[in-house]
Design a protein around this motif. Sequence first.
Motif, PDB file in Angstrom:
ATOM      1  N   UNK A 163      -3.011  -7.109  -1.858  1.00  0.00           N
ATOM      2  CA  UNK A 163      -1.685  -8.077  -1.348  1.00  0.00           C
ATOM      3  C   UNK A 163      -1.278  -7.194   0.361  1.00  0.00           C
ATOM      4  N   UNK A 164      -0.331  -7.440   1.140  1.00  0.00           N
ATOM      5  CA  UNK A 164       0.092  -6.813   2.598  1.00  0.00           C
ATOM      6  C   UNK A 164       1.888  -7.250   1.902  1.00  0.00           C
ATOM      7  N   UNK A 183      16.907  -4.913   1.648  1.00  0.00           N
ATOM      8  CA  UNK A 183      16.201  -6.419  -0.181  1.00  0.00           C
ATOM      9  C   UNK A 183      15.668  -5.458  -0.787  1.00  0.00           C
ATOM     10  N   UNK A 184      15.648  -6.500  -1.608  1.00  0.00           N
ATOM     11  CA  UNK A 184      15.042  -5.763  -2.841  1.00  0.00           C
ATOM     12  C   UNK A 184      13.560  -6.542  -3.027  1.00  0.00           C
ATOM     13  N   UNK A 185      12.596  -6.361  -3.210  1.00  0.00           N
ATOM     14  CA  UNK A 185      11.666  -7.146  -2.859  1.00  0.00           C
ATOM     15  C   UNK A 185      10.607  -7.231  -4.184  1.00  0.00           C
ATOM     16  N   UNK A 186      10.111  -8.418  -4.201  1.00  0.00           N
ATOM     17  CA  UNK A 186       9.717  -8.581  -5.843  1.00  0.00           C
ATOM     18  C   UNK A 186       7.837  -9.049  -5.532  1.00  0.00           C
ATOM     19  N   UNK A 187       6.759  -7.564  -5.538  1.00  0.00           N
ATOM     20  CA  UNK A 187       5.277  -7.999  -5.049  1.00  0.00           C
ATOM     21  C   UNK A 187       4.883  -8.431  -6.735  1.00  0.00           C
ATOM     22  N   UNK A 199      -1.026 -12.564   0.228  1.00  0.00           N
ATOM     23  CA  UNK A 199      -1.496 -11.547   1.322  1.00  0.00           C
ATOM     24  C   UNK A 199      -1.181 -10.869   2.436  1.00  0.00           C
ATOM     25  N   UNK A 200       0.428 -12.197   2.413  1.00  0.00           N
ATOM     26  CA  UNK A 200       0.548 -11.120   3.563  1.00  0.00           C
ATOM     27  C   UNK A 200       2.326 -11.744   3.281  1.00  0.00           C
ATOM     28  N   UNK A 201       3.113 -10.931   2.457  1.00  0.00           N
ATOM     29  CA  UNK A 201       4.318 -11.112   2.457  1.00  0.00           C
ATOM     30  C   UNK A 201       5.347 -10.589   2.849  1.00  0.00           C
ATOM     31  N   UNK A 202       6.762 -11.285   3.266  1.00  0.00           N
ATOM     32  CA  UNK A 202       7.497 -11.248   4.621  1.00  0.00           C
ATOM     33  C   UNK A 202       8.818 -10.711   3.850  1.00  0.00           C
ATOM     34  N   UNK A 203       9.760 -10.103   4.208  1.00  0.00           N
ATOM     35  CA  UNK A 203      11.002  -9.043   3.377  1.00  0.00           C
ATOM     36  C   UNK A 203      11.563  -8.211   4.569  1.00  0.00           C
ATOM     37  N   UNK A 204      12.749  -8.512   4.334  1.00  0.00           N
ATOM     38  CA  UNK A 204      14.072  -7.006   5.450  1.00  0.00           C
ATOM     39  C   UNK A 204      14.049  -6.260   4.484  1.00  0.00           C
ATOM     40  N   UNK A 221       8.160   0.885   3.908  1.00  0.00           N
ATOM     41  CA  UNK A 221       7.217   0.383   3.114  1.00  0.00           C
ATOM     42  C   UNK A 221       6.765  -0.459   2.620  1.00  0.00           C
ATOM     43  N   UNK A 222       6.294  -0.590   4.630  1.00  0.00           N
ATOM     44  CA  UNK A 222       5.320  -2.210   4.819  1.00  0.00           C
ATOM     45  C   UNK A 222       3.858  -1.222   4.620  1.00  0.00           C
TER      46      UNK A 222
END
Length: 1349
Positions: free
Chosen positions: A503-504, A437-441, A429-434, A484-485
């Motif tokens: 999702x966000x 980085x590489x992020x997996x949704x 619902x609200x995934x946080x990253x910086x 990317x947000x």
Amino acid sequence: MAFRTIWAFLWAICINEIASITRPPGIYIQPNYDVYYKAGETVQMPCVADGEPQPKYTWIRDNIEFNPSGNDDRMVQLPNVGTIVINRPEDKDEALYQCFADNGYGKSATININLRIAKLDEFATTEPIIHSPNLGDPLTLDCVLPDSVPSPQFYWAINIKGNNLAINYDARITLDHEARLRITNVKAEDRQEGRAYACIALNQDVRKVVSGVPNFIQPRGTVETLHTVTYMWASPTDHYGLRGDEFKLKCIFSGNPTPDVHWTRTKGGAMPEGIKITSFGQELVFPRLLDSDAGEYECWATNTQSAQRAQSSFSIRVESRPYWTDNGPDDVEVGIGGSATFVCKARGNPEPDTKWFVNGVPFAKVTDPRVTNGRFKVLAPDTVMMVNVTRDDAMVIQCNVSNKHGYIWGDSYLNVLSESPTIIRPPEANQVTAEGLSVNVSCLTTGKPDPQITWFIEGQQITGGRYVTQLNGDLLIQNVVLADAGNYLCLAENRYGKSNATGRLTVRRKTLIEQEPLDLEVIAGNDAKFTCSGTTDPEEVHNLEILWEKDNKPITPNDQRMTTNNQDNSLTISGTITRDSGTYTCIATNGLDNARKAAMLTVKDRPDAPTNVRVERCDGNATIRFTPGSYNNAPIQYFVIQYNTSFNQDQWNFGVKSDSTQTQVIVPLSPYANFTYRVIAYNKIGESDPSFPSETGCRTNPALPSKNPENLRTIGYKRNYLYMEWTPMPKIQQNGPGFQYVLQIKKQGDPDQNTNSITIDDWKIDRYEMSTGDIYQPYEITLKARNGQGEAGGAKTIIGFSGEDYPTIIPTNLATEMINVTSATLSWNFDMNIVDQIDTPIRGEFKGFKIQYWQQQNKAYTVREYDISAAEAKKYAQGNKVIAVIKNLLPFIYIEARVSVMNNFFVSRPTDIIRFQTLAGVPGPVERFLARSIGNNHFNLEWLEPLDRNGQIIGYDIGYQTVNGLDLGKMQDREPQIRDRYQTSAMLSGLLSETKYRVYIWARTAQGRGDSYFIELITTEPGSPQAPRYTIASVGEHHINVTWWLNPYVRSGTVIFVEYRKLDAPEWLKSTDEVINRWKNITNLESGTTYEIRVVATNGAQRSESSTEEVTTIGIAAATALIANIGWFIGMLLAIIVVIAIAVAVYCSVKAGLGFKRVDTEDNHHPSSYSDTSRLPGKMPEPKGYQNDYYNDKDSYHDRDHDSINKDDPPPSYRDYDRRDSYDDKRDSYGDRPDSYSRRDSYDDRRDSYGDRRDSYGDRDHHYEEYDRDRDTYRDDPYDYQRQNSGAYDPDFDAREPNKFDKYGAPRNNYDDQVAYSDRSSRYSDRYDDVPPPRPASGGAGGASSSFV
């Protein structure tokens, strides 16, 4: 197996439409390869599988179908699972078993299970064994273990009263890997009081312990034999271990003392991390053997008996059972028409073989047409594929990967499905990253055929670039940026339907290192401190923390010498050692991302001791060779070779020094000695420990002494004796046996036959004395060395003197030549012609003069001595007059001094004492300095005079400067400075509010300022100023002197100025500001003119005004003014005539007896003393003189009705006697004056300070007559001047300044117009009818006439 359990749960509960779908079986619980049992005790072989529908279980035994129910009640298969339980297993149950699970859609199989019976046989029976080694020798006790399944554990024990007590192993007594007990050196306690040693075997599976043959040790001898280190036992030289297993190497060396064992890796790199050294250094343990651990290792041992090493080398090979390079083959679910690939990727050493099975049948024997129709393809030995699958192609596929060390079994199924897409793990619902980085949704989906996944951000489809859609449906975003947000949508679709989820993603700013750690170099033992700080997104600041790593391994609280400080995020390594050197990394992290910066720590230490010191040649010189030790990050600078001899083996002497590149050194030898050598290395940190001594040395033959004794001299401390001493020659310098000293003595001038020759046999003697009976006479003295080979040549003769005595001569005419602040030049007379002569009153060698001096009347604690050497005396002598300077005296003190003459050991009688005083200097700091009170623009300062006055104090200087952090403002001086030596307090004003100041004070003498003393103070916040009390100190023809009193504890308003104007003038004139003085002289006024005066206090922002007073200057006004006031003058004359007439009438009436009574003017209700005079708390009495109306509310009458005022109760404000003369002098003119000319203006000016009192003043004109009638009652008390002596505390009064105020409490002033003032108009003269006449004062503020108050 866990994956299958989770999969079954999801299929059965979370996805309703999948609940009825079939799935081939999969076994997820099975036994180990080997299962041991004890005969008669229950054992089980578990076998549990899942699948849809529920599978059925079958077993094979030694590759033959096996039905557990056919073995009566001993063996049973548990319901709904394949687990077999054997209640009473027998020997015949040993076999290889395998379990199968079949549900019609495939068959899953377990590994082959080896069921074995556990056992432990008894030791072979033999006679007890007795061992009789010598003390100090090594000993081995053998142990042949009995048969055991599985292999037994073993140890050695002592049999004590039938119980076996395990031996505590140490470096001397240990156990090899073959169960033998090894004793490196036998000691007496090994006898164990005759108890037996026994080898013990233990089998945990059968819970059985057996004991071996008893061994007895009976040591021989009473003294232990010392042995160098010798090899005793070690693990095989060429040794292999299995990857992942625990692996051990062991070395045992004999020797007495017990050897120290060390390990090193000779090939393959550094010693592996995580390795353990156990068994007191004898055993090297690899907890989990890795491929990288292969290489060559060496153990070596030494003891103190010899520096020679014993060593053993090992070559370690790492082999392995087969192991998966991934997680083994995976279950495959595919839609109709798709392809399924099965991979069994494994490794092993040796390289393993791979065999494939379908539903438990080897691939070569499979007859299933689904496999044989060409759709099942073997792509590689470890990869197979099924293409174009149909609904009926469900099956289980296995692989067996094996080598000589074992095998691994892979079991996976193929399941063919047809279902619509379902998202089983949607985006968060609200995934946080910086950023960065590489992020997996996530978007894990299920469906057959596999759904097509499409991603959208904020409604826009995502394609390519940094966005990668994974096979499982997840979206991988590489190198995330802030843009990317947003909101993401995952869309899954196949031929049977579609599904989506949203999702966000929130992107935080990246974490950065702000202050990175710096490289450090420290000396071992010191602390090393790294500092680091970071920053992160404001939303994540609360999660930010600083972590540290050393060589890429986290530093934890268990690292006791490495501590972190959360206040400054620093890392401190306490008491550093060489192995602390390395790379330290600061990690700033908020849990989302991190930033890393590394720094190097180099710990420099003393070098390690050199090793392998040996003597290569002995042929006049010794050739020494050695091996340097580690330099420990600080290069070796040089080596020092030391030697000892058989004369003193504990004393090591310096031999030679060699540079850092030399490992072969030549050392000179001396005769008749045995030499042993050792080496010490030096770097800039310090010296290493000494090396072990060389095993061999050098021995030399006798020879003549190479030298004579050195440092021969005489010492004349003993009268009538010739006392001689020298440096004795140690054995190493004697060069042979039979060593002697030969001492020859002759008085200078005597013939040679008078020479005395003394032989001394003890080489340790270093002195000789001979009675001479004379004082300070010369002698010729020779000292030689001699041994059995003869005398040493080259002996030297010295001239020595017999003992000295007290000088009989003293200096004369001691006097001072010059006196300064801290020094004095003295002079005296002495016959310098007798210096350096024999037979003089000096009675010895002239050594100069001794000056003694001290502070007068304090000799015991201040006496000092100053020696004038002979060279100085000769240098500064002027003929027979000697001059010397004594320094470091205290200023301004009285000194006493005297002088004596000296020889080497005696001092003459001193001269007579002279006395002098040093000059005055600058003083020391004041004893104490503080602020008595602090206001918003001033400090009230107080101090004590210096302890070290160093002269006559003539005043004090005060300076100040602002303080802003570490910056200091410009130094400013208080003006004027203090010239009164007795003053110890002062006001420093004119400052800024809420400002920090550094305030200095210097005491001052005629020589200047002394040492400073400073304090730091902060002014308060702005307050409301209060106008001070004041008085008119003097009035002249053209000036008025205004003097005021300041409350030393006032918080605001110490900047004072005076405002004045002509009576009824429209504008006020202002004097200059005054911050130091408490008076102001108003000049350039017109004579005979009335002025309005008021005093104003200000703090810069606010001001406070005093009441207004009218003051008339002395003299006659201009003619125009006289004409303008002629009416007033005539009125005054008439009034005087009327008063005289009334007085004559009254006098006549009294004489005629007409009944008048005398009335006592001292009314009980109105005492004559001015008891009700208002005063502020802690202030001095109300000053007399012109009224300033500075009263407390208690003295006002604003609460009274003005109609109640009568002659019996006059208002307190009218009890101010200083004002009544104005009323007396002007009362006759009230009727003739217009309202504008009345005193009303004076009262109006005071309305602000009196509040509501103006009502009582409104009708004051109606009461003037009553006040005039009663004023005489107020004049009986001479203005209450005596209150100043009442003894009450008054902060304005300073007892240390008795001349500051006159006896009436007013400041003393000089008034030049004293006479004129006494002759002024009656307006002032009748005010002093009942007080003493004013006393002239010196030093007035304005130079006016005599003071009145």
